[in-house]
Design a protein around this motif. Structure first.
Motif, PDB file in Angstrom:
ATOM      1  N   ALA A  42       0.831  -1.206   0.000  1.00 56.01           N
ATOM      2  CA  ALA A  42       0.000   0.000   0.000  1.00 56.01           C
ATOM      3  C   ALA A  42       0.865   1.256   0.000  1.00 56.01           C
ATOM      4  N   LEU A  43       2.141   1.104   0.356  1.00 56.55           N
ATOM      5  CA  LEU A  43       3.065   2.250   0.346  1.00 56.55           C
ATOM      6  C   LEU A  43       3.423   2.609  -1.097  1.00 56.55           C
ATOM      7  N   PRO A  44       3.873   3.845  -1.331  1.00 57.54           N
ATOM      8  CA  PRO A  44       4.132   4.311  -2.701  1.00 57.54           C
ATOM      9  C   PRO A  44       5.184   3.484  -3.440  1.00 57.54           C
ATOM     10  N   ASP A  45       5.082   3.518  -4.769  1.00 57.71           N
ATOM     11  CA  ASP A  45       6.090   2.879  -5.616  1.00 57.71           C
ATOM     12  C   ASP A  45       7.452   3.529  -5.385  1.00 57.71           C
ATOM     13  N   ALA A  46       8.495   2.765  -5.629  1.00 55.21           N
ATOM     14  CA  ALA A  46       9.852   3.282  -5.438  1.00 55.21           C
ATOM     15  C   ALA A  46      10.255   4.185  -6.598  1.00 55.21           C
ATOM     16  N   ARG A  47      11.159   5.091  -6.320  1.00 53.37           N
ATOM     17  CA  ARG A  47      11.713   5.974  -7.350  1.00 53.37           C
ATOM     18  C   ARG A  47      12.612   5.185  -8.304  1.00 53.37           C
ATOM     19  N   PHE A  48      12.800   5.702  -9.491  1.00 51.69           N
ATOM     20  CA  PHE A  48      13.710   5.080 -10.453  1.00 51.69           C
ATOM     21  C   PHE A  48      15.107   5.685 -10.289  1.00 51.69           C
ATOM     22  N   PRO A  49      16.136   4.866 -10.329  1.00 48.78           N
ATOM     23  CA  PRO A  49      17.494   5.424 -10.273  1.00 48.78           C
ATOM     24  C   PRO A  49      17.755   6.285 -11.504  1.00 48.78           C
ATOM     25  N   ASN A  50      18.306   7.475 -11.306  1.00 51.72           N
ATOM     26  CA  ASN A  50      18.664   8.309 -12.456  1.00 51.72           C
ATOM     27  C   ASN A  50      20.138   8.101 -12.792  1.00 51.72           C
TER      28      ASN A  50
END
Length: 258
Positions: free
Chosen positions: A181-189
């Protein structure tokens, strides 16, 4: 504050999962391997707090084969400050008890104020590891949280129950697990990927952690037999000739479904 995030390399979530019928171990040689999505979400919780609170250090910890180094390093590319990976041949086929013992020892090695992990992995789906790690560390636990709030002295969140929701709070140091239910993870830039190559990455063995995989005093699970799931058989077909309702009722009663 130092936040330790437990992550795991797993077979691609959308691929087939099979057990080797001779060893009883999951077949991991074929197909793509990825960082477990719930582990990525756990890391996102830690990184989001670090973004808003200067001085927070996020450390990624994993127990995985040496070949998983690239997968674990993704956590550094996402923004973690350092990583520790436990690699040892004796860990092949480790049960939950040994896994918890190893991870707890690894967490103690790096030091922590808060440990964040997923509620269950997509391959093992044990669901008990967070509680076991907390017990071995001797700290409070707050598991299966669908929301998380971290402060300098405590962590709190919402847990869904059969009767609604419950608000739970634990003083630090503590262990928490989260749900999807927690937000999706960020994408590595690109910048994060390049920076990850220079970040501290420690590889340790069981001897380094002082853990004995064959300790006779420690309870270990042993798989005694394994078999392939039988093919699905055809179901019972009811043809309505005026008595379909009776046939259905008799079927439900015979199979204790009514």
């Amino acid at each position: 504050m130092k936040i330790v995030v437990l992550v795991k390399e797993v077979p691609d979530t959308y691929g087939d999962r099979k057990l080797n019928l001779e060893t009883g171990l999951a077949e991991r040689d074929a197909g793509d391997k990825v960082l477990d999505e719930i582990g990525e979400r756990s890391l996102e919780v830690a990184l989001s707090y670090a973004d808003a609170n200067a001085g927070t250090e996020v450390v990624v910890v994993s127990m995985a084969p040496e070949s998983a180094v690239t997968t674990v390093r993704k956590g550094l590319a996402m923004g973690a400050a350092s990583a520790l990976q436990v690699v040892d041949p004796a860990l092949a086929g480790a049960d939950l008890g040994l896994t918890a013992e190893v991870l707890a020892a690894a967490v103690k090695r790096v030091g922590f104020d808060l440990v964040i992990t997923g509620n269950l992995s997509t391959d093992g789906v044990g669901g008990v590891l967070p509680a076991m790690v907390a017990e071995l560390l001797g700290v409070p636990q707050a598991t299966a949280l669908s929301s998380v709030e971290i402060s300098a002295s405590s962590v709190s969140g919402t847990r869904l129950t059969d009767f609604g929701t419950a608000q739970v709070t634990a003083p630090l140091p503590a262990v928490i697990s989260i749900t999807d239910a927690l937000p999706d993870a960020r994408f590595p830039n690109f910048k994060g990927i390049m920076a990850a190559k220079k970040k501290p990455f420690e590889t340790v063995s069981l001897a380094d952690l002082g853990v004995d995989a064959e300790d006779p005093a420690a309870a270990r699970s042993i798989m005694t037999t394994i078999s392939e799931k039988p093919p699905r058989s055809a179901g019972t077909k009811i043809v309505d000739e005026g008595d379909a309702g009776t046939q259905l009722a008799e079927y439900l009663i015979a199979n204790r479904l009514a």
